[in-house]
Enzyme design. Structure first.
Site, PDB file in Angstrom:
ATOM      1  N   GLY A   8     -10.965 -42.060  70.254  1.00  8.20           N
ATOM      2  CA  GLY A   8      -9.756 -42.891  70.177  1.00  8.20           C
ATOM      3  C   GLY A   8      -9.889 -44.112  71.072  1.00  8.20           C
ATOM      4  O   GLY A   8      -8.915 -44.583  71.660  1.00  8.20           O
ATOM      5  N   GLY A  11      -7.687 -47.387  70.461  1.00  9.79           N
ATOM      6  CA  GLY A  11      -6.231 -47.319  70.570  1.00  9.79           C
ATOM      7  C   GLY A  11      -5.685 -48.027  71.801  1.00  9.79           C
ATOM      8  O   GLY A  11      -6.450 -48.621  72.573  1.00  9.79           O
ATOM      9  N   GLN A  12      -4.364 -47.947  71.963  1.00 11.41           N
ATOM     10  CA  GLN A  12      -3.701 -48.690  73.055  1.00 11.41           C
ATOM     11  C   GLN A  12      -4.287 -48.330  74.421  1.00 11.41           C
ATOM     12  O   GLN A  12      -4.678 -49.200  75.182  1.00 11.41           O
ATOM     13  CB  GLN A  12      -2.194 -48.412  73.061  1.00 11.41           C
ATOM     14  CG  GLN A  12      -1.456 -49.264  74.090  1.00 11.41           C
ATOM     15  CD  GLN A  12      -0.090 -48.714  74.483  1.00 11.41           C
ATOM     16  OE1 GLN A  12       0.262 -47.588  74.146  1.00 11.41           O
ATOM     17  NE2 GLN A  12       0.675 -49.515  75.188  1.00 11.41           N
ATOM     18  N   ASP A  53     -14.784 -39.224  62.708  1.00  7.75           N
ATOM     19  CA  ASP A  53     -13.435 -38.662  62.653  1.00  7.75           C
ATOM     20  C   ASP A  53     -13.437 -37.371  63.469  1.00  7.75           C
ATOM     21  O   ASP A  53     -14.174 -36.432  63.151  1.00  7.75           O
ATOM     22  CB  ASP A  53     -13.102 -38.366  61.174  1.00  7.75           C
ATOM     23  CG  ASP A  53     -11.669 -37.915  60.995  1.00  7.75           C
ATOM     24  OD1 ASP A  53     -11.054 -37.454  61.987  1.00  7.75           O
ATOM     25  OD2 ASP A  53     -11.172 -38.014  59.856  1.00  7.75           O
ATOM     26  N   TYR A 143       4.887 -34.428  66.909  1.00 10.25           N
ATOM     27  CA  TYR A 143       4.025 -34.925  67.985  1.00 10.25           C
ATOM     28  C   TYR A 143       4.221 -34.076  69.244  1.00 10.25           C
ATOM     29  O   TYR A 143       3.258 -33.620  69.870  1.00 10.25           O
ATOM     30  CB  TYR A 143       4.371 -36.396  68.248  1.00 10.25           C
ATOM     31  CG  TYR A 143       3.663 -37.033  69.415  1.00 10.25           C
ATOM     32  CD1 TYR A 143       2.277 -37.147  69.448  1.00 10.25           C
ATOM     33  CD2 TYR A 143       4.393 -37.552  70.492  1.00 10.25           C
ATOM     34  CE1 TYR A 143       1.635 -37.754  70.510  1.00 10.25           C
ATOM     35  CE2 TYR A 143       3.762 -38.168  71.555  1.00 10.25           C
ATOM     36  CZ  TYR A 143       2.386 -38.262  71.569  1.00 10.25           C
ATOM     37  OH  TYR A 143       1.750 -38.868  72.626  1.00 10.25           O
ATOM     38  N   LYS A 147       1.722 -31.536  71.358  1.00 12.46           N
ATOM     39  CA  LYS A 147       1.414 -31.758  72.777  1.00 12.46           C
ATOM     40  C   LYS A 147       1.676 -30.492  73.606  1.00 12.46           C
ATOM     41  O   LYS A 147       0.909 -30.167  74.507  1.00 12.46           O
ATOM     42  CB  LYS A 147       2.207 -32.955  73.323  1.00 12.46           C
ATOM     43  CG  LYS A 147       1.696 -34.291  72.803  1.00 12.46           C
ATOM     44  CD  LYS A 147       0.292 -34.561  73.306  1.00 12.46           C
ATOM     45  CE  LYS A 147      -0.411 -35.691  72.602  1.00 12.46           C
ATOM     46  NZ  LYS A 147      -1.826 -35.804  72.942  1.00 12.46           N
ATOM     47  N   ILE A 173       3.767 -46.128  77.609  1.00 12.85           N
ATOM     48  CA  ILE A 173       2.782 -46.993  78.277  1.00 12.85           C
ATOM     49  C   ILE A 173       2.947 -48.422  77.772  1.00 12.85           C
ATOM     50  O   ILE A 173       2.957 -48.670  76.557  1.00 12.85           O
ATOM     51  CB  ILE A 173       1.338 -46.494  78.024  1.00 12.85           C
ATOM     52  CG1 ILE A 173       1.181 -45.035  78.474  1.00 12.85           C
ATOM     53  CG2 ILE A 173       0.328 -47.401  78.724  1.00 12.85           C
ATOM     54  CD1 ILE A 173       1.391 -44.766  79.947  1.00 12.85           C
TER      55      ILE A 173
HETATM   56  N1  SER Z   1       4.495 -43.269  73.592  1.00 11.66           N
HETATM   57  C1  SER Z   1       4.610 -42.005  72.903  1.00 11.66           C
HETATM   58  C2  SER Z   1       5.529 -42.095  71.764  1.00 11.66           C
HETATM   59  O1  SER Z   1       6.466 -42.841  71.867  1.00 11.66           O
HETATM   60  C3  SER Z   1       5.080 -40.937  73.859  1.00 11.66           C
HETATM   61  O2  SER Z   1       3.979 -40.368  74.473  1.00 11.66           O
HETATM   62  O3  SER Z   1       5.366 -41.406  70.806  1.00 11.66           O
END
Ligand code: SER
Length: 320
Positions: A8, A11-12, A53, A143, A147, A173
């Protein structure tokens, strides 16, 4: 650790973390990987890059063998907003990526695995003000479910196999290099870009929505500090709360107006409001402070000044 694989890496967080890790561990020792998004020139030219992947275990294994990898940092995930549009995609990518990472690391007897968690582990039943380290974890998003599962799986691999697995619960973030994709906290990045480009922003959560947030330099520091902490001294492993700042959207807009006085904000809350409302305003990060010395550096105004300056420079160069 000799050779680190960042999954990844486009990504950001991954894009900036890879460059930071290359500074610390050497360009040739940090292998960046992505699924299909084209990496920046900086990322591509500063070290190895591989497309694959992470949901394909054989491919992950081959890349790890090729570069003699002894640590994996898995930053690939489907975030909360996109995850609610496509829950099975979030389950598959996040859980298969997680289990493949843990299994390949176990088989290859790696030295360390870093798997980030998130404030998305919280939900109804969690105290909203200063969420404790140990508390109710009943997330309402797919999500968040992945986690919480990730935290439990990480602890399982630590206890059952003695694998060194670490992780922290990232807040929202905020950064200006790579845009986040599909999260609930994305408004806290978009607001700065729109402030520079158009002097106005329509926010998808209400003005009094308050969430824990962190500026990218603190995020990189937290991640690398935890990676370098003495494992034998850690009581927690993969679920550290890390706080930095907490503010409402109104307070963000006020902070931006100190630099762009005619900035205007309006509100059109969508499905992400319910997600934001289920997450705490702030977190108690005493365990991170005690066990590995966590201390953030940025507050809201310091971050705003830095963000607006960096985005203005990109705007002036015609890059955004
Ligand atoms: N930045 C993430 C989200 O908004 C949270 O970990 O899904």
């Amino acid at each position: 650790m000799k050779n680190i694989l960042v999954v990844g890496a486009v990504g950001q967080i991954g894009s900036e973390l890879t460059l930071e890790l290359r500074k610390v561990y050497g360009n040739d020792n940090v292998v960046a990987t992505g699924r299909k998004t084209k990496p920046s020139e900086k990322l591509l030219n500063s070290g190895h890059f591989e497309y694959f992947d992470v949901t394909n275990r054989d491919d992950l294994y081959s890349v790890c063998k090729k570069y003699n990898i002894d640590a994996i940092v898995n930053m690939a995930a489907i975030l909360s907003g996109v995850g609610e549009q496509n829950p099975m995609l979030a389950w598959n990518v996040n859980m298969e990526g997680l289990i493949n990472t843990l299994e390949v690391a176990r088989e290859m007897k790696m030295k360390q695995v870093m798997i980030p968690s998130s404030i998305a582990v919280f939900g109804p039943g969690t105290p909203l003000d200063c969420a404790p380290q140990e508390t109710v974890l009943k997330p309402t998003t797919m999500y968040g479910i992945t986690k919480v599962s990730g935290e439990l799986m990480a602890d399982y691999y630590v206890n059952k196999y003695g694998l060194d697995v670490r992780g922290l619960r990232y807040p929202g973030i905020i950064s200006h290099e790579t845009l986040p994709g599909g999260g609930t906290t994305d408004y806290a990045v978009a607001i700065y870009f729109e402030a520079v480009k158009n002097k106005k922003y329509t926010c998808f959560v209400k003005e009094d929505t308050r969430l824990p947030m962190m500026y990218m330099p603190d995020c990189l520091k937290a991640t690398i500090d935890l990676m370098q902490a003495d494992f034998s001294k850690l009581k927690h492993h993969s679920d550290f709360n890390v706080g930095a700042m907490s503010f409402s959207v109104t307070e963000m807009a006020e902070s931006i107006r100190k630099f762009i006085p005619d900035f205007e904000i309006s509100y059109e809350p969508d499905f992400r409001q319910a997600i934001a409302d289920s997450w705490p305003d702030s977190v108690d990060d005493a365990a991170a402070r005690e066990e590995w010395g966590w201390k953030p550096a940025y507050n809201l105004d310091a971050m705003t000044e830095d963000m607006l300056k960096a985005i203005q420079e990109k705007h002036d160069k015609g890059l955004i």
